[in-house]
Design an enzyme around this catalytic site. Sequence first.
Site, PDB file in Angstrom:
ATOM      1  N   SER A 305       0.817  -1.002  -0.072  1.00  0.00           N
ATOM      2  CA  SER A 305      -0.167   0.178  -0.349  1.00  0.00           C
ATOM      3  C   SER A 305       0.644   1.884  -0.266  1.00  0.00           C
ATOM      4  CB  SER A 305      -0.713   0.418   1.463  1.00  0.00           C
ATOM      5  OG  SER A 305      -1.227  -0.881   2.008  1.00  0.00           O
ATOM      6  N   ASP A 316      11.075   5.617  -9.564  1.00  0.00           N
ATOM      7  CA  ASP A 316       9.970   6.208 -10.785  1.00  0.00           C
ATOM      8  C   ASP A 316      10.894   7.371 -11.131  1.00  0.00           C
ATOM      9  OD1 ASP A 316       8.950   4.055 -11.503  1.00  0.00           O
ATOM     10  OD2 ASP A 316       7.328   5.096 -11.857  1.00  0.00           O
ATOM     11  N   LYS A 330      -0.122  -4.175  -3.366  1.00  0.00           N
ATOM     12  CA  LYS A 330      -2.058  -3.384  -2.647  1.00  0.00           C
ATOM     13  C   LYS A 330      -1.877  -2.426  -3.035  1.00  0.00           C
ATOM     14  CE  LYS A 330      -5.337  -2.321  -0.960  1.00  0.00           C
ATOM     15  NZ  LYS A 330      -6.166  -1.408  -1.029  1.00  0.00           N
TER      16      LYS A 330
END
Length: 483
Positions: A305, A316, A330
């Site tokens: 999560s 990224d 998740k």
Amino acid sequence: MIPLNRILSRPAGTWLKLSVVLMLGLGSSYAGSAYADADQNHIPLEQIQTLSQVFEIVKSNYVDPTSDKKLMTGAISGMVSALDPHSAYLTPKEFKEMQVVTDGKFGGLGIEVTGDHGVLKVVAPIDGTPAAKAGVEPGDLIVKIDGKALQGIGLQKTVDMMRGKPGTQVTLTILRPHQNQPIHLTLTRAIIKVQSVRSAMLAPDYGYIRISQFQENTGRKTRQAVEQLEKTAHGHLKGLILDLRNNPGGVLGAGVETADTFLNKGLIVYTKGRTPDSDMRFTAHGPDYLHGAPMIVLINGGSASAAEIVTGALKDDHRALVMGQRSFGKGSVQTVIPLSNGGALKLTTALYYTPAGCSIQSQGIVPNVEIQPANPQLRAMDEDLLKESELQGVLKAPDTCSKVKPQYTITAPASKPALVTAKTSSGSASEEAMEAASVLKPNLGKDYVLREALAILEKQAVPVDENGHSVQEVIPLSVASGQ
């Protein structure tokens, strides 16, 4: 596992905005409006007639008399739970209890679980809690609580069975991959006071921050930890390791703040759903409290999560090297809609995407540097750890990033997996379990992943697998995402 939620109300059939509290993993969340599409508002009369017919047959013919309330609650629960593993109907009691687990102080065992095929699977124990000290591990399958089988009871009710008055005991019967006999652990319930952020110096000018879960104050505590480490390093850290292993998630806003602590700019995370209200974007505002010093983020299959959101953003945006194993996966948003009876509907309404456009849902975050156990049994145990993609009825997002691979693989030294037998959390936990919980004193001698991460930060050569052979190589800290 209680995932990201947003709380809505529905007076007179219209969805109205209630709050702007955002969270993932453990509590309540953001507001929205105009929830249902106009063309979806028709009433399925034939199906309702069938439901009414079944209701009457059961009420009249079932072997034991049963109440209308029990039948209707069961019907609603079954309807919602058939959608995906994270959608659920919450009774008034369950809804109230759901809202008390985000402030870092709550009763229970300190274990993050999710339902699968009628039993509980452990995502991760929380550092320093009865569950962690008793030896509960990610991937454990809880089949009985106090001798009562869990099949068919339901996720929320089984969670309630583990809660209770502090000081009382509960016995968990656990099945663990590659162990032939069930494990019986007796834990003492406690008021869980989770210190979500802890820090230490690993070596001169190299810092370490461990986040065990994301609470309301985790972002602020992370910034304070960085500032303290900077002070200890006389104003300039040469590098930082952010440890998110076995971090089951928590408050979304805290995850966004934590990522923002290390970014000057850039997208952190965004969501996409069926309605415009489901689409959100979170961007960094800076400043980078680490002043551009290199970072390594540690993750594993118990990182879920909000921990995945932080990791995805730092990876990224090319701010950090990610090291460990693929995370849990998740990445769905749940909207919590209060109902007139005091209960609530928790409904999946959107999916999360990293800055590069990769879905977290069922995919997880792929590390730049994968750590693979040399021991075949340990490797098999890693493969058997629970992932979101294995849950019954899981949402699988079509994703062009599904073929992302690690840039580097390091094989950890062979070691025998520890065997666990019956024990209690009221006695002394094993030395290994206690040391794992004490993140203020990270043990480089026993923690191979942490030791190799520090070596990479210090620009030392590490043993990288190449064509079946181990080659000493210096891994660059500025590594592309591999997409």
